[in-house]
Write an enzyme that holds these catalytic residues in place. Sequence first.
Site, PDB file in Angstrom:
ATOM      1  N   CYS A 128      35.914  39.065  47.542  1.00  0.00           N
ATOM      2  CA  CYS A 128      35.094  40.094  48.186  1.00  0.00           C
ATOM      3  C   CYS A 128      33.781  39.488  48.700  1.00  0.00           C
ATOM      4  O   CYS A 128      33.786  38.767  49.694  1.00  0.00           O
ATOM      5  CB  CYS A 128      34.872  41.269  47.237  1.00  0.00           C
ATOM      6  SG  CYS A 128      34.305  42.771  48.080  1.00  0.00           S
ATOM      7  N   HIS A 228      40.207  42.674  45.685  1.00  0.00           N
ATOM      8  CA  HIS A 228      39.896  42.348  44.293  1.00  0.00           C
ATOM      9  C   HIS A 228      41.182  42.094  43.505  1.00  0.00           C
ATOM     10  O   HIS A 228      41.707  42.999  42.863  1.00  0.00           O
ATOM     11  CB  HIS A 228      39.094  43.481  43.655  1.00  0.00           C
ATOM     12  CG  HIS A 228      37.677  43.519  44.097  1.00  0.00           C
ATOM     13  ND1 HIS A 228      36.660  42.887  43.410  1.00  0.00           N
ATOM     14  CD2 HIS A 228      37.096  44.088  45.191  1.00  0.00           C
ATOM     15  CE1 HIS A 228      35.518  43.072  44.043  1.00  0.00           C
ATOM     16  NE2 HIS A 228      35.761  43.796  45.128  1.00  0.00           N
ATOM     17  N   GLU A 230      41.521  40.590  40.778  1.00  0.00           N
ATOM     18  CA  GLU A 230      41.300  40.743  39.335  1.00  0.00           C
ATOM     19  C   GLU A 230      41.505  42.178  38.874  1.00  0.00           C
ATOM     20  O   GLU A 230      41.660  42.430  37.666  1.00  0.00           O
ATOM     21  CB  GLU A 230      39.900  40.245  38.967  1.00  0.00           C
ATOM     22  CG  GLU A 230      38.761  41.230  39.170  1.00  0.00           C
ATOM     23  CD  GLU A 230      38.368  41.438  40.628  1.00  0.00           C
ATOM     24  OE1 GLU A 230      37.524  42.319  40.902  1.00  0.00           O
ATOM     25  OE2 GLU A 230      38.896  40.727  41.512  1.00  0.00           O
TER      26      GLU A 230
END
Length: 249
Positions: A128, A228, A230
């Site tokens: 990001c 994202h 994660e």
Amino acid sequence: MELNAQSQPPRSRPDGAPLIGVTTYLTRARWGVAWDLPAALLPAAYPEYVQRSGGLAVMLPPDDPAAAASVIGRLDGLVLAGGEDLDPALYGEEPHPRAGAAVPERDRWELALLAAALDQGVPVLGVCRGMQLMNVHAGGTLLQHLPDEVGHDAHNPRAGVFTGHLVKPVPGTLTARLLPDALDVATHHHQAVARLGDGLTATAHAEDGTVEALEYPGERFALGVQWHPEARDDLCLAQALVRAAASRR
């Protein structure tokens, strides 16, 4: 802040697992009964993402940029984490009315870390803000408020909550080798790449044309994604980073 609802313990790691540095926020935070102080912090999803992919995670709070080369020399890989908007002065613009407050200490530190990692051949994954920083470092610019360009707010419809949209990698790129032909990703951003930085290649796009990934040329592992990873249970990118870090060792 980014949160991962699927928090899981790390998988077992071999002795000598690669050491992966992850950059952090520098902000005010509240915790416990009454603490309200300046803090260097990182959503737990980031270190868990590295740990579950076979790496050892270490947090890298903002520091003196002059120390960046020494820090990178002790690491096997680097994750540039998401966070605040970059200072638009870095790419020669005035702030948009919707731009967030800049954190110059973090900007300077992460630009120095990235420069040192590229110079020393340390694998890099930008997430990001981290991808945007890679673009600005290469001389590119950012769209300071993406809805002005695409006419909708689907990349960030609700503050503090990830949403999903489709991303398609560009065939023949590292991004395409690591990911499916199309994937639904977790998104939360209101800025994006405008002019691509020198030497970078756009390697994935959203359906509205927004650049969703970029990479550096050659065999090095230096890849940024706008989404994202994660926040989802797909470890492909972090596992690739850890493999590249391990092979470099």
